[in-house]
Design an enzyme around this catalytic site. Structure first.
Site, PDB file in Angstrom:
ATOM      1  CB  VAL A 291      65.487  47.687  62.453  1.00 13.99           C
ATOM      2  CG1 VAL A 291      64.505  46.332  62.495  1.00 13.99           C
ATOM      3  CG2 VAL A 291      65.744  47.475  64.032  1.00 13.99           C
ATOM      4  CB  CYS A 292      64.464  45.752  58.497  1.00 15.52           C
ATOM      5  SG  CYS A 292      63.683  45.386  57.132  1.00 15.52           S
ATOM      6  CB  VAL A 293      66.356  47.396  54.304  1.00 16.09           C
ATOM      7  CG1 VAL A 293      65.517  48.654  54.443  1.00 16.09           C
ATOM      8  CG2 VAL A 293      67.307  47.563  53.061  1.00 16.09           C
TER       9      VAL A 293
END
Lengths: 220, 220
Positions: free
Chosen positions: B136-138
């Protein structure tokens, strides 16, 4: 366009053993966001001794409640003293042991605990303005201490010893399962036990808090 | 009775600026719990310099990634080196800057970053055993670095500069809105951008991660 309801959330650190319970806080954040609320976070600017969550021992260095609470709030937080109840529609206290350590000293003194002045001012003023107040897990102790004399009804789960201590304040304690909540319509107080059940599953905590959040938004 | 699927979540501290993004982690925890998964948390046992979330400055004292991650996991956590992929059905990396600071050094070196050996061992072994991996995300940067040469497809949102850096690894970057996710069925990799959109609302992050969690449980 209807104006968004503004909700003030009071945090007490980051993590259940010495601060705000993280799953409870995020369950509130996600559900209140889903229901269109505008959220603002507050915490007291005070020093405490953190706990190592792996071995349970106290740290040698100190931390600051406001600064650690900012981790949950992604930096969107202000000192609790700056909370102006007139600018908000409701007040919310997630649980975690921080509520009984930093917002009051229930952990040490139980029903006769002292409440942090900035917490007392906030609770009394939201209550005077007839705005709803929600509290999760151990945080209803604050409301028992402050509104017990008025006979507020609330829950901290199903532990008879906890219930007996709560009733010493004059508050009425009602048993409630983890995935549900209790509403006192007269006093506009909503509570959900969450991780007062230590073995609760995260989605059960989320469900109880979701119900509480919907009720709060309807009352706000 | 059907055996619960076991999911390993790898954390990297507590809080988006120097650790695991808290709302992302809890969204994963709540949804995977709802879907019947049995969760176990892991993090590397290493020292880092924490950030003050209010003024963005670095602290003078150090903290430990494993110990701070334990705040999200309520203590239910082990050192990442002890993760045995054969005991689990899927691997999950929530985001937060900690993933790009402690699990690899993407924050400093981008596409040519070094990955922590215990992270590399885990990703390669889950992948070799054909078990799904979500990020998720970075955190998809880790998967780009390790699986880019195989041409894995993933998302980090819609920033062209980030996408260009990702593609230097050989990975394919796909744009994706905050409340959605991207599945690479061939490589069994699922990604959702979450707070790569800095202004995202919590319930949008929850929605994207809920979709990712369902997909992961179907594949696991």
């Amino acid at each position: 366009m209807k104006k968004a309801k503004k909700i003030a959330l009071v945090l007490a650190g980051c993590g259940n053993k010495d601060g705000t319970e993280i799953t409870e806080a995020v369950s509130l954040i996600v559900q209140l966001s889903q229901l269109g609320a505008e959220l603002k976070f507050f915490a007291p600017d005070q020093i405490y001794t953190p706990v190592n969550f792996i071995n349970g021992q106290k740290h040698s260095e100190k931390r600051n409640v406001l600064e650690e609470s900012a981790r949950i709030a992604r930096g969107n937080i202000e000192e609790l003293k700056k909370l102006n109840p007139s600018e908000f529609d409701a007040l919310v206290f997630p649980g975690g042991f921080g509520a009984a350590l930093h917002l009051c000293n229930w952990a040490e003194k139980g029903a006769k605990c002292d409440v942090l002045p900035s917490v007392e001012v906030a609770v009394r003023e939201f209550h005077r303005q007839s705005k709803p107040i929600a509290a999760v897990c151990v945080a209803p102790t604050l409301l028992a201490r402050l509104l017990g004399e008025e006979g507020v009804t609330l829950t901290l789960g199903n532990d008879p010893e906890v219930a007996a201590e709560i009733e010493k304040t004059g508050a009425h304690h009602v048993e409630c399962p983890v995935d549900d909540y209790v509403t006192d319509r007269e006093h506009k107080v909503i509570t959900s036990p969450a991780y007062m059940y230590g073995q609760a599953l995260p989605h059960q905590v989320f469900k109880g808090i979701s119900g509480l959040a919907k009720e709060l938004m309807e009352m706000a």
